[in-house]
Design a protein around this motif. Structure first.
Motif, mmCIF file in Angstrom:
data_model
loop_
_atom_site.group_PDB
_atom_site.id
_atom_site.type_symbol
_atom_site.label_atom_id
_atom_site.label_comp_id
_atom_site.label_asym_id
_atom_site.label_seq_id
_atom_site.Cartn_x
_atom_site.Cartn_y
_atom_site.Cartn_z
ATOM 1 N N PRO A 231 0.803 -1.223 0.000
ATOM 2 C CA PRO A 231 0.000 0.000 0.000
ATOM 3 C C PRO A 231 0.837 1.275 0.000
ATOM 4 O O PRO A 231 0.358 2.330 -0.416
ATOM 5 N N CYS A 232 2.077 1.174 0.468
ATOM 6 C CA CYS A 232 2.956 2.350 0.537
ATOM 7 C C CYS A 232 3.816 2.528 -0.712
ATOM 8 O O CYS A 232 4.695 3.393 -0.717
ATOM 9 N N ASP A 233 3.555 1.738 -1.749
ATOM 10 C CA ASP A 233 4.443 1.806 -2.919
ATOM 11 C C ASP A 233 4.490 3.207 -3.527
ATOM 12 O O ASP A 233 5.558 3.695 -3.931
ATOM 13 N N TYR A 234 3.353 3.905 -3.574
ATOM 14 C CA TYR A 234 3.338 5.242 -4.173
ATOM 15 C C TYR A 234 4.050 6.256 -3.280
ATOM 16 O O TYR A 234 4.630 7.235 -3.767
ATOM 17 N N LEU A 235 4.008 6.034 -1.956
ATOM 18 C CA LEU A 235 4.731 6.921 -1.047
ATOM 19 C C LEU A 235 6.240 6.757 -1.221
ATOM 20 O O LEU A 235 7.003 7.726 -1.162
ATOM 21 N N ALA A 237 7.708 5.782 -4.010
ATOM 22 C CA ALA A 237 8.036 6.405 -5.297
ATOM 23 C C ALA A 237 8.108 7.925 -5.151
ATOM 24 O O ALA A 237 9.011 8.576 -5.690
ATOM 25 N N ARG A 238 7.159 8.491 -4.410
ATOM 26 C CA ARG A 238 7.175 9.938 -4.171
ATOM 27 C C ARG A 238 8.468 10.349 -3.474
ATOM 28 O O ARG A 238 9.078 11.372 -3.815
ATOM 29 N N GLU A 239 8.902 9.535 -2.515
ATOM 30 C CA GLU A 239 10.131 9.843 -1.798
ATOM 31 C C GLU A 239 11.326 9.848 -2.746
ATOM 32 O O GLU A 239 12.226 10.684 -2.625
ATOM 33 N N TYR A 240 11.342 8.920 -3.704
ATOM 34 C CA TYR A 240 12.421 8.912 -4.699
ATOM 35 C C TYR A 240 12.526 10.247 -5.412
ATOM 36 O O TYR A 240 13.609 10.830 -5.526
ATOM 37 N N GLN A 241 11.395 10.745 -5.916
ATOM 38 C CA GLN A 241 11.477 11.985 -6.685
ATOM 39 C C GLN A 241 11.832 13.164 -5.791
ATOM 40 O O GLN A 241 12.610 14.043 -6.202
ATOM 41 N N LEU A 242 11.302 13.197 -4.578
ATOM 42 C CA LEU A 242 11.628 14.305 -3.679
ATOM 43 C C LEU A 242 13.114 14.307 -3.340
ATOM 44 O O LEU A 242 13.753 15.362 -3.298
ATOM 45 N N ARG A 243 13.684 13.112 -3.106
ATOM 46 C CA ARG A 243 15.121 13.043 -2.835
ATOM 47 C C ARG A 243 15.931 13.458 -4.064
ATOM 48 O O ARG A 243 17.011 14.037 -3.929
ATOM 49 N N ARG A 244 15.404 13.137 -5.226
ATOM 50 C CA ARG A 244 16.103 13.498 -6.463
ATOM 51 C C ARG A 244 16.068 14.995 -6.732
ATOM 52 O O ARG A 244 17.074 15.587 -7.173
ATOM 53 N N ASP A 245 14.920 15.631 -6.445
ATOM 54 C CA ASP A 245 14.688 17.002 -6.902
ATOM 55 C C ASP A 245 14.850 18.077 -5.834
ATOM 56 O O ASP A 245 15.107 19.239 -6.166
ATOM 57 N N ALA A 253 8.451 13.295 10.816
ATOM 58 C CA ALA A 253 7.646 12.381 11.632
ATOM 59 C C ALA A 253 6.260 12.200 11.020
ATOM 60 O O ALA A 253 5.677 11.104 11.102
ATOM 61 N N GLU A 254 5.753 13.252 10.381
ATOM 62 C CA GLU A 254 4.453 13.155 9.720
ATOM 63 C C GLU A 254 4.512 12.188 8.538
ATOM 64 O O GLU A 254 3.558 11.447 8.280
ATOM 65 N N ASP A 255 5.626 12.190 7.809
ATOM 66 C CA ASP A 255 5.793 11.243 6.705
ATOM 67 C C ASP A 255 5.770 9.804 7.220
ATOM 68 O O ASP A 255 5.142 8.919 6.620
ATOM 69 N N ASP A 256 6.474 9.559 8.334
ATOM 70 C CA ASP A 256 6.491 8.217 8.915
ATOM 71 C C ASP A 256 5.088 7.805 9.359
ATOM 72 O O ASP A 256 4.676 6.651 9.169
ATOM 73 N N MET A 257 4.347 8.725 9.972
ATOM 74 C CA MET A 257 2.995 8.404 10.413
ATOM 75 C C MET A 257 2.090 8.098 9.223
ATOM 76 O O MET A 257 1.271 7.161 9.271
ATOM 77 N N GLU A 258 2.241 8.859 8.136
ATOM 78 C CA GLU A 258 1.457 8.596 6.926
ATOM 79 C C GLU A 258 1.757 7.198 6.394
ATOM 80 O O GLU A 258 0.845 6.464 6.002
ATOM 81 N N SER A 259 3.040 6.820 6.394
ATOM 82 C CA SER A 259 3.414 5.489 5.918
ATOM 83 C C SER A 259 2.839 4.394 6.817
ATOM 84 O O SER A 259 2.373 3.355 6.328
ATOM 85 N N MET A 260 2.872 4.612 8.128
ATOM 86 C CA MET A 260 2.349 3.609 9.054
ATOM 87 C C MET A 260 0.851 3.407 8.846
ATOM 88 O O MET A 260 0.367 2.272 8.741
ATOM 89 N N LEU A 261 0.101 4.500 8.751
ATOM 90 C CA LEU A 261 -1.346 4.400 8.591
ATOM 91 C C LEU A 261 -1.719 3.837 7.226
ATOM 92 O O LEU A 261 -2.645 3.024 7.114
ATOM 93 N N ALA A 351 -1.691 8.130 -9.655
ATOM 94 C CA ALA A 351 -2.633 9.246 -9.491
ATOM 95 C C ALA A 351 -2.659 9.749 -8.048
ATOM 96 O O ALA A 351 -3.058 10.896 -7.793
ATOM 97 N N LYS A 352 -2.232 8.945 -7.095
ATOM 98 C CA LYS A 352 -2.235 9.346 -5.689
ATOM 99 C C LYS A 352 -1.072 10.283 -5.341
ATOM 100 O O LYS A 352 -1.078 10.907 -4.280
#
Length: 399
Positions: A231-235, A237-245, A253-261, A351-352
């Motif tokens: 379920p976190c695959d898109y998160l 992928a998003r992290e890849y682009q953010l680290r790249r750009d 901590a909010e990112d970790d909580m989003e991934s957990m939920l 799309a997410k």
């Protein structure tokens, strides 16, 4: 049990400490909201009575965690099972596994150990970066977690690593508990699961004797975790682009909580756990005279091979490999309908992702890599490596 005080800052709670911790948790407004969500028709008093009826951590897990996980499996998966034929349920082990989901990897293992006949669960290594709220720290320590201290200076980190190693040895050999620890710090965002030798170096800091002796005292079992869908695959992928750009981008901590939920609430398809044989006997065959770094690299490579060869692959893994390489090499493993459904799934996950300068082509590769790498590594571990192209030309890597 007489537990050395040096472990007090990282260890799980002991049974005699539980009543006070229960009271502290039940008085916490945020925890009360969690309970209201999980048990909308049950009063706080009834929950408190049930909690105080749990005299040990294992009783708490059976009363609260096991039913929750069973319900999660029924609602959000197509089944969850474990093959444990390679190990003895009467023994205790250190399970070293690949890492997909922040919360569920170890949580499902606890449930599955009970299902296959173990009379206890496992103590869980969890990073302190995930324990920002005091009530969360209390909850995971009830649930038999011990703390991995991070973001320390070098001298402090060395001291913390030695303390954690000594605690793991203590948990296995004195407390007679199982232990779970991921093969690397953090999840492998592209699913290229590789054991960090530093994890093994830490584990060998405790115990007695040679490096091999110390690792044998932990009874390491490589554990393969295979989710059909993440379920976190898109998160990731998003992290890849953010680290790249984005220069100096870091997760919050909010990112970790989003991934957990997201990981807990999302659909996971089939879930399979498989235990390789304990590596104790294999360790006796390793050349102990080789340089230390090479020794740890050799052991890490063996654990990787054992994890990779015991993956359970699903149609989506083969489809992703074909899509990434623009081939039709693995069509015997999936149908045209499987291909169509996975393509639709990819589009839905893409799309997410809502970020500036969204790079759809790059993000698609990032998503596909997460499903292709298990197939690539599985075939390599089983001697089928000649059947696929090198993925180095396709897959993104993250530092």
């Amino acid at each position: 049990m007489n537990i050395p005080s040096e472990f007090d800052c990282i260890r799980p709670f002991e049974p005699e400490e539980l009543p006070a911790v229960y009271d502290r948790l039940l008085a916490e407004p945020q925890f009360q909201k969690v309970l209201a969500y999980l048990y909308p028709d049950v009063s706080l008093d009834d929950i408190a009575k049930k909690m105080h009826g749990c005299k040990t951590n294992l009783e708490f897990q059976k009363a609260f965690c096991y039913p929750f996980l069973q319900q999660l499996i029924v609602k959000l998966s197509l089944g969850c099972d474990m093959d444990a034929y390679n190990i003895n349920i009467k023994n205790r082990y250190t399970f070293v596994s690949n890492h997909r989901d922040i919360v569920l990897d170890s949580a499902f293992l606890d449930k599955l150990l009970i299902d296959v006949g173990f009379d206890t669960t496992c103590e869980i290594a969890i990073g302190d970066n995930l324990l920002g709220e005091p009530w969360v720290r209390d909850l995971v320590r009830i649930n038999k977690s011990f703390t991995v201290e991070r973001a320390l200076h070098s001298v402090e980190m060395l001291r913390a690593s030695k303390r954690m190693s000594e605690y793991i040895h203590f948990a296995i050999n004195v407390k007679h508990e199982n232990v779970w620890i991921a093969q690397r710090q953090g999840r492998a965002k592209n699913s290229n699961d590789l054991t960090q030798p530093a994890i093994l170096k830490m584990m060998a800091m405790g115990g007695e004797g040679s490096v091999i002796d110390r690792l044998c005292q932990l009874h390491i079992v490589p554990l393969s975790i295979s989710y059909e869908f993440d379920p976190c695959d898109y998160l990731k992928a998003r992290e890849y682009q953010l680290r790249r750009d984005v220069p100096f981008w870091k997760k919050t901590a909010e990112d970790d909580m989003e991934s957990m939920l997201t990981g807990i609430k999302g659909f996971k398809g089939h879930i399979h756990y498989e235990c390789a044989p304990c590596i104790d006997d294999w360790l006796q065959t390793v050349d102990q005279e080789q340089p230390k770094n090479k020794l740890f690299d050799t052991i890490a490579a063996h654990i990787d091979t054992e994890i990779h060869r015991n993956y359970r692959l699903y149609p989506c893994n083969y489809i992703a490999l074909d899509m990434l390489q623009d081939t039709r090499m693995y069509t015997e493993h999936y149908t045209e309908n499987d291909h169509k459904q996975f393509e639709e799934y990819m589009m839905g996950q893409l799309a997410k992702i809502d970020i500036e300068n969204k790079d759809d082509r790059y993000l698609r590769v990032c998503l596909l890599s997460q499903y292709a790498y298990p197939a690539k590594n599985y075939m390599a571990a089983r001697g089928e490596g000649g059947r696929f192209k090198s993925l180095l030309n396709y897959l993104p890597f993250m530092k």
